[in-house]
Design a protein around this motif. Structure first.
Motif, mmCIF file in Angstrom:
data_model
loop_
_atom_site.group_PDB
_atom_site.id
_atom_site.type_symbol
_atom_site.label_atom_id
_atom_site.label_comp_id
_atom_site.label_asym_id
_atom_site.label_seq_id
_atom_site.Cartn_x
_atom_site.Cartn_y
_atom_site.Cartn_z
ATOM 1 N N SER A 14 0.954 -1.161 -0.068
ATOM 2 C CA SER A 14 0.095 -0.004 0.041
ATOM 3 C C SER A 14 0.810 1.189 0.038
ATOM 4 O O SER A 14 1.945 1.334 0.686
ATOM 5 N N LEU A 15 0.318 2.302 -0.650
ATOM 6 C CA LEU A 15 1.477 3.368 -0.807
ATOM 7 C C LEU A 15 0.657 4.561 -1.040
ATOM 8 O O LEU A 15 -0.240 4.811 -1.869
ATOM 9 N N ASP A 16 0.691 5.574 0.009
ATOM 10 C CA ASP A 16 -0.129 6.905 -0.031
ATOM 11 C C ASP A 16 0.985 8.088 0.020
ATOM 12 O O ASP A 16 1.910 7.681 1.024
ATOM 13 N N GLY A 197 -5.886 -0.118 6.759
ATOM 14 C CA GLY A 197 -6.526 -1.043 6.596
ATOM 15 C C GLY A 197 -5.870 -2.192 6.328
ATOM 16 O O GLY A 197 -5.866 -3.469 6.658
ATOM 17 N N VAL A 198 -4.677 -2.142 5.387
ATOM 18 C CA VAL A 198 -3.833 -3.062 4.949
ATOM 19 C C VAL A 198 -3.022 -3.419 5.969
ATOM 20 O O VAL A 198 -2.826 -4.559 6.320
ATOM 21 N N MET A 214 -5.529 -3.225 -0.806
ATOM 22 C CA MET A 214 -4.165 -2.897 -1.521
ATOM 23 C C MET A 214 -4.525 -1.811 -2.507
ATOM 24 O O MET A 214 -5.551 -1.545 -3.250
ATOM 25 N N GLY A 215 -3.322 -0.981 -2.692
ATOM 26 C CA GLY A 215 -3.528 0.097 -3.575
ATOM 27 C C GLY A 215 -2.197 0.765 -3.624
ATOM 28 O O GLY A 215 -1.563 1.298 -2.695
ATOM 29 N N ASN A 216 -1.963 1.637 -4.566
ATOM 30 C CA ASN A 216 -0.885 2.661 -4.661
ATOM 31 C C ASN A 216 -1.238 3.842 -5.342
ATOM 32 O O ASN A 216 -1.545 4.006 -6.543
ATOM 33 N N GLN A 245 -0.635 -4.811 -8.528
ATOM 34 C CA GLN A 245 -0.391 -3.357 -8.501
ATOM 35 C C GLN A 245 1.043 -3.255 -8.897
ATOM 36 O O GLN A 245 1.937 -3.783 -8.734
ATOM 37 N N MET A 246 1.403 -1.891 -9.054
ATOM 38 C CA MET A 246 2.534 -1.060 -9.237
ATOM 39 C C MET A 246 3.244 -1.011 -7.739
ATOM 40 O O MET A 246 2.649 -0.686 -7.063
ATOM 41 N N SER A 247 4.546 -1.192 -7.904
ATOM 42 C CA SER A 247 5.369 -0.977 -6.637
ATOM 43 C C SER A 247 6.073 0.125 -6.730
ATOM 44 O O SER A 247 6.665 0.777 -7.807
ATOM 45 N N GLY A 248 6.036 1.171 -5.664
ATOM 46 C CA GLY A 248 6.983 2.529 -5.743
ATOM 47 C C GLY A 248 6.422 3.317 -6.588
ATOM 48 O O GLY A 248 5.178 3.591 -6.845
#
Length: 287
Positions: A14-16, A197-198, A214-216, A245-248
């Motif tokens: 997860s990335l925000d 949440g993740v 999950m999400g980016n 999903q994409m990483s970074g």
């Protein structure tokens, strides 16, 4: 004296980025894991010179002050107040400019290695603070275990290990400049992620909730300039991954499978569309 350190790649489950600081640096909120795709960093100290040298088997990396491993050695040399030099050899396995933290993990390995060789007795928390001065991913890479990562990258909250997962990682032929992507972020129009949440799902061993949440946040931005990201993501899902999903900042895409045989099938199917495909497992660096 010499030592070898494992430098695992990282993925973002997860990335925000909630906002940008006044100095231009992003605030981060992420769930990160390490995987068993890793570089190997060989470090040797020398008493006949105070020079730092970096060599690598990759033709894509600078070996001077631009290299994060070089910067890590320079910082430790200064903190140790030593006149000893350092020779570093990077045995590269992690794709370069891929959103997998290869450079940061190499730097973290140098910090850990020189901490041992020079008997500096820094704690992992202290090494993480030193690492933040090099790159925002270095603090996580110091620990290299599942974690909730917040602040500018320096606040590391450990999560449960995830050994049971199978991960299919695909690196498109494009390379992505992280600074370029970060400059292009339009904070007024970002879609934010349920990072907490993740993290909660991981701690509760709730696999369905983890893959659902999950999400980016940066995936739509990077994929606008690199459309292969979404093509590979759709292939992973159609071949049977539970989530992808994409990483970074990209362009690496990863998919998750609970079932190992399905992950093998997805990996073999993807190799017809992408040259760099890896079947990996989560990894936790032991103290």
């Amino acid at each position: 004296m010499e030592i070898s350190e494992k430098a695992p790649a990282k993925l973002n489950f997860s990335l925000d980025t909630p906002f940008r600081h006044l100095d231009g640096e992003p605030e981060w909120k992420m769930v990160m894991i390490s995987i068993d795709l890793a570089d190997y960093v060989h470090i040797k100290t020398r008493t006949d010179t105070n020079q730092i040298t970096v060599r690598t088997d990759s033709g894509f990396l600078p070996c001077d002050h631009r290299n994060l491993a070089f910067q890590a050695a320079k910082k430790m040399q200064s903190l140790a107040q030593t006149h000893e030099g350092v020779d570093i050899y990077l045995d590269k396995k992690i794709p370069v400019a891929a959103g997998m933290g290869g450079g940061s993990s190499d730097a973290a390995a140098v910090l850990r290695g020189l901490n041992k060789l020079w008997a500096l007795n820094f704690t992992l928390e202290q090494l993480a603070k030193i690492g933040l001065e090099i790159d925002s991913d270095v603090p996580f890479c110091i620990y290299s275990r599942p974690a909730l990562v917040t602040g500018r990258g320096e606040i590391i909250t450990p999560l449960k290990d995830l050994e049971h997962l199978n991960l299919v990682v695909a690196k498109p032929k494009d390379s992505v400049s992280t600074p370029t992507i970060l400059k292009r972020i339009d904070y007024e129009h970002l879609t934010h992620q349920d990072v907490d949440g993740v993290a909660k799902a991981i701690m509760e061993d709730d696999y369905p909730q983890m893959i659902k949440k999950m999400g980016n946040t940066l995936e739509p931005l990077t994929s606008k300039y690199h459309p292969d990201i979404l093509k590979i993501k759709q292939k992973m899902l159609s071949f049977g991954c539970d989530a992808a999903q994409m990483s970074g900042t990209g362009p690496t895409v990863f998919g998750i499978c609970r079932n190992h045989s399905r992950a093998v099938r997805v990996t073999n199917s993807l190799r017809g569309f992408c040259r760099e495909v890896y079947l990996v497992r989560p990894y936790s660096l032991k103290d």
